[in-house]
Scaffold this active site. Structure first.
Site, mmCIF file in Angstrom:
data_model
loop_
_atom_site.group_PDB
_atom_site.id
_atom_site.type_symbol
_atom_site.label_atom_id
_atom_site.label_comp_id
_atom_site.label_asym_id
_atom_site.label_seq_id
_atom_site.Cartn_x
_atom_site.Cartn_y
_atom_site.Cartn_z
ATOM 1 C CB CYS A 1 35.677 -15.658 28.458
ATOM 2 S SG CYS A 1 37.461 -15.890 28.575
ATOM 3 C CB THR A 2 37.281 -14.437 32.903
ATOM 4 O OG1 THR A 2 37.403 -13.288 32.049
ATOM 5 C CG2 THR A 2 38.424 -15.397 32.636
#
Length: 327
Positions: free
Chosen positions: A114-115
């Site tokens: 993800c981030t």
């Protein structure tokens, strides 16, 4: 690491990290160990953070971690950095960033979920590389780090030893792919079934489905168009027919459709058809020629071309890899 010693995995956490970003991949590797005696397990793991000690993640749980300064980088096989609300503070943490930059040359595989991609980017590990992150953060990643070639669509991307993945559950897809590299396809599929993830998505698959992206448009009529297309894949779905269904001129429909969904009507229809064919290949034993017809392709050859273009794989290869009854 000798051929008989376990692969050491390191999961890097920070305040307000997202639980599933690291728990998902960790669960994949834990399940890979369940058929082995403990002393012969293929993996061991360690949870680290910048300062060590208790870390409160976004779900409110507190976890004990080892300081990165005490985490020996010389025998790390695979390193995971997740994302979450605290990721940008983590990306500005000099202790963590300096350790990642120094440790990465010794690590066989450096991965983000993800981030978490922002942390790898801050450490300078993605310069000149292709990478992805959660689709909602791709634009920000590209703006902050123009040195990275940001890919919006893939579930995960591998570029010269660095693996980046899309939002949250994509970390499971990434971990399954790494597991397959280590222990083989059969073991990866066994673990996928244990997780009730019957389909192990390839990295090149889109982050979210075509119906979802079309239905996410603000205009409810596009959700209705999406539903109608899915029920009429064998019909004439040229832009003129879709525009008539939507009560617009073809030119206006094509322009508004692209604005609202990010794709042309023709591209969307092909993606709907590919998605329908994928599901049939995964879930049935129907012949590929019949699947092509049902999905609205003019011929089996058109289906093959679309699969090659969209998924970089041929239909029979896709079925061999992802059929839910695969042994």
């Amino acid at each position: 690491m000798t051929s008989s010693s376990p692969r050491r995995l390191v999961f890097v956490l920070f305040e307000d990290a997202l639980l599933l970003d690291f728990a998902g991949p960790m669960q994949v590797f834990e399940l890979a160990c369940e058929t082995y005696e403990r002393k012969h397990a293929p993996y061991v793991w360690q949870i680290c953070s910048s300062k060590g000690g208790r870390i409160r993640i976004s779900a409110g749980l507190e976890l004990m971690t080892t300081p990165v300064a005490d985490c020996d980088p010389t025998d790390i096989d695979t390193l995971f950095v997740g994302g979450g609300p605290g990721v940008h503070r983590a990306a500005a943490d000099p202790r963590l960033i300096e350790w990642l930059h120094a440790a990465s040359p010794n690590v066989r595989r450096v991965c983000s979920v993800c981030t978490g991609t922002f942390v790898l980017a801050a450490a300078g590990l993605l310069s000149g590389r292709k990478a992805t992150t959660h689709w909602g953060s791709c634009e920000l990643l590209g703006a902050r780090h123009p040195e990275i070639s940001v890919l919006v669509d893939p579930v995960f991307v591998h570029d010269r030893g660095i693996w980046t993945s899309a939002g949250v559950t994509a970390g499971i897809d990434l971990a399954l792919s790494l597991l397959e590299d280590d222990l083989g396809h059969r073991e990866a599929m066994r673990v996928a079934r244990r997780l009730v993830v019957f389909l192990k998505r390839p990295g090149g698959q889109a982050q979210f489905s075509v119906p979802l992206s079309v239905q996410s448009a603000d205009d409810r009529s596009f959700e209705e168009i999406s539903t109608w297309i899915q029920g009429n894949l064998g019909r004439d779905l040229r832009v003129e027919r879709l525009a008539e269904k939507a009560g617009m001129s073809p030119r206006t429909f094509a322009r508004v459709f692209r604005q609202r969904t990010g794709r042309s009507p023709g591209k969307a229809v092909e993606e709907f058809r590919v998605e329908a064919a994928r599901r049939a290949l995964e879930e049935s034993n129907v012949g590929i020629k019949e699947i092509a017809t049902r999905a609205g392709f003019q011929s089996e050859e058109h289906l093959r071309r679309a699969f090659r273009r969209r998924l970089n794989v041929l239909p029979h290869e896709y079925r061999a890899r992802f059929h839910r009854n695969d042994p």
